[in-house]
Design a protein around this motif. Structure first.
Motif, PDB file in Angstrom:
ATOM      1  N   ALA A  22       0.741  -1.137  -0.065  1.00 11.92           N
ATOM      2  CA  ALA A  22       0.005  -0.219  -0.129  1.00 11.92           C
ATOM      3  C   ALA A  22       0.956   1.203  -0.025  1.00 11.92           C
ATOM      4  CB  ALA A  22      -0.873  -0.048   1.170  1.00 11.92           C
ATOM      5  N   CYS A  23       0.336   2.249  -0.780  1.00  6.00           N
ATOM      6  CA  CYS A  23       1.167   3.739  -0.658  1.00  6.00           C
ATOM      7  C   CYS A  23       0.996   4.455   0.634  1.00  6.00           C
ATOM      8  CB  CYS A  23       0.628   4.354  -1.906  1.00  6.00           C
ATOM      9  SG  CYS A  23       0.489   3.638  -3.205  1.00  6.00           S
ATOM     10  N   SER A  24       2.025   4.989   0.987  1.00  2.00           N
ATOM     11  CA  SER A  24       1.946   5.713   2.158  1.00  2.00           C
ATOM     12  C   SER A  24       1.537   7.045   2.179  1.00  2.00           C
ATOM     13  CB  SER A  24       3.546   6.072   2.657  1.00  2.00           C
ATOM     14  OG  SER A  24       4.204   6.522   1.824  1.00  2.00           O
ATOM     15  N   ARG A  25       1.184   7.588   0.942  1.00  2.00           N
ATOM     16  CA  ARG A  25       0.272   8.564   0.801  1.00  2.00           C
ATOM     17  C   ARG A  25      -0.345   8.628  -0.549  1.00  2.00           C
ATOM     18  NH1 ARG A  25       3.027  11.553  -3.199  1.00  2.00           N
ATOM     19  NH2 ARG A  25       5.234  11.235  -3.634  1.00  2.00           N
ATOM     20  N   PRO A  26      -1.279   9.747  -0.918  1.00  2.00           N
ATOM     21  CA  PRO A  26      -1.952   9.681  -2.180  1.00  2.00           C
ATOM     22  C   PRO A  26      -0.903   9.894  -3.333  1.00  2.00           C
ATOM     23  CG  PRO A  26      -3.238  10.937  -0.788  1.00  2.00           C
ATOM     24  CD  PRO A  26      -1.897  10.605  -0.021  1.00  2.00           C
ATOM     25  N   ILE A  27      -1.178   9.481  -4.861  1.00  2.00           N
ATOM     26  CA  ILE A  27      -0.362   9.561  -5.666  1.00  2.00           C
ATOM     27  C   ILE A  27      -1.049  10.762  -6.583  1.00  2.00           C
ATOM     28  CG2 ILE A  27       0.652   8.625  -7.767  1.00  2.00           C
ATOM     29  CD1 ILE A  27       0.443   5.861  -6.286  1.00  2.00           C
ATOM     30  N   VAL A  28      -0.219  11.738  -6.678  1.00  2.00           N
ATOM     31  CA  VAL A  28      -0.704  12.863  -7.301  1.00  2.00           C
ATOM     32  C   VAL A  28      -0.719  12.783  -8.971  1.00  2.00           C
ATOM     33  CG1 VAL A  28      -0.571  15.424  -7.599  1.00  2.00           C
ATOM     34  CG2 VAL A  28      -0.330  14.448  -5.432  1.00  2.00           C
ATOM     35  N   VAL A  29      -1.735  13.067  -9.889  1.00  2.00           N
ATOM     36  CA  VAL A  29      -1.771  12.794 -11.221  1.00  2.00           C
ATOM     37  C   VAL A  29      -2.319  14.021 -11.653  1.00  2.00           C
ATOM     38  CG1 VAL A  29      -1.991  11.302 -13.012  1.00  2.00           C
ATOM     39  CG2 VAL A  29      -1.878  10.314 -10.852  1.00  2.00           C
ATOM     40  N   PRO A  30      -1.619  15.183 -12.007  1.00  2.00           N
ATOM     41  CA  PRO A  30      -2.671  16.277 -12.643  1.00  2.00           C
ATOM     42  C   PRO A  30      -3.196  15.929 -13.907  1.00  2.00           C
ATOM     43  CG  PRO A  30      -0.123  16.620 -12.483  1.00  2.00           C
ATOM     44  CD  PRO A  30      -0.467  15.353 -11.943  1.00  2.00           C
ATOM     45  N   VAL A  31      -4.368  16.436 -14.265  1.00  2.00           N
ATOM     46  CA  VAL A  31      -5.002  16.046 -15.649  1.00  2.00           C
ATOM     47  C   VAL A  31      -5.409  17.344 -16.337  1.00  2.00           C
ATOM     48  CG1 VAL A  31      -5.403  13.824 -14.667  1.00  2.00           C
ATOM     49  CG2 VAL A  31      -6.891  15.518 -14.404  1.00  2.00           C
ATOM     50  N   ASP A  80       9.903  19.674 -13.615  1.00  2.00           N
ATOM     51  CA  ASP A  80      10.599  20.869 -12.898  1.00  2.00           C
ATOM     52  C   ASP A  80      10.470  20.831 -11.377  1.00  2.00           C
ATOM     53  OD1 ASP A  80      11.413  21.438 -15.278  1.00  2.00           O
ATOM     54  OD2 ASP A  80      10.079  23.039 -15.683  1.00  2.00           O
ATOM     55  N   ASP A  81       9.297  20.822 -11.010  1.00  2.00           N
ATOM     56  CA  ASP A  81       8.899  20.998  -9.433  1.00  2.00           C
ATOM     57  C   ASP A  81       8.861  19.654  -8.545  1.00  2.00           C
ATOM     58  OD1 ASP A  81       8.490  23.570 -10.231  1.00  2.00           O
ATOM     59  OD2 ASP A  81       6.335  23.606 -10.184  1.00  2.00           O
ATOM     60  N   GLY A  82       8.657  18.589  -9.178  1.00  2.00           N
ATOM     61  CA  GLY A  82       8.481  17.509  -8.717  1.00  2.00           C
ATOM     62  C   GLY A  82       7.490  17.352  -7.539  1.00  2.00           C
ATOM     63  N   THR A  83       6.241  17.874  -8.019  1.00  2.00           N
ATOM     64  CA  THR A  83       5.220  18.008  -7.073  1.00  2.00           C
ATOM     65  C   THR A  83       4.134  16.964  -7.496  1.00  2.00           C
ATOM     66  OG1 THR A  83       4.356  20.015  -8.358  1.00  2.00           O
ATOM     67  CG2 THR A  83       5.439  20.348  -6.211  1.00  2.00           C
ATOM     68  N   SER A  84       4.246  16.421  -8.503  1.00  2.00           N
ATOM     69  CA  SER A  84       3.437  15.090  -9.035  1.00  2.00           C
ATOM     70  C   SER A  84       4.193  14.121  -9.340  1.00  2.00           C
ATOM     71  CB  SER A  84       2.739  15.869 -10.510  1.00  2.00           C
ATOM     72  OG  SER A  84       3.449  15.746 -11.570  1.00  2.00           O
ATOM     73  N   ASP A  85       3.567  12.790  -9.380  1.00  2.00           N
ATOM     74  CA  ASP A  85       4.053  11.568  -9.282  1.00  2.00           C
ATOM     75  C   ASP A  85       3.925  10.869 -10.692  1.00  2.00           C
ATOM     76  OD1 ASP A  85       4.703  11.580  -6.367  1.00  2.00           O
ATOM     77  OD2 ASP A  85       2.459  11.554  -6.216  1.00  2.00           O
TER      78      ASP A  85
END
Length: 94
Positions: A22-31, A80-85
């Protein structure tokens, strides 16, 4: 045919990503709204890629979140930012 290949490649990538318990946090996928692949209506995100990711997430115990942004910002968030997975391909499918 090409679209099916991309869906399969995304599924394999996500299966590998989610195969580690299981993932330790939500996976961010901007759309962005790109047709049948991803549809953004109001606050609801649907389409082929979100459906595949949600299904894989349920099996692996992971949660995917889909914030809606313009495509250029989504790319910047990942590269660039590394704020999405994860980044979803941007080809428009009518």
């Amino acid at each position: 045919m090409y679209h099916a290949f991309r869906c399969t490649a995304l599924a394999l990538l996500c299966a590998n990503l989610c195969a580690h318990a299981a993932c330790s946090r939500p996976i961010v996928v901007p759309v962005s709204n790109i047709g049948l692949a991803v549809m953004v209506e109001g606050g609801t995100v649907s389409g082929v890629y979100p459906d595949i990711l949600r299904e894989l997430g349920e099996k692996a115990g992971c949660t995917f979140v889909f914030p809606s942004y313009p495509r250029a910002r989504s790319d910047r968030m990942f590269f660039d930012d590394g704020t999405s997975d994860l980044v979803i391909p941007a080809s428009f499918v009518p």
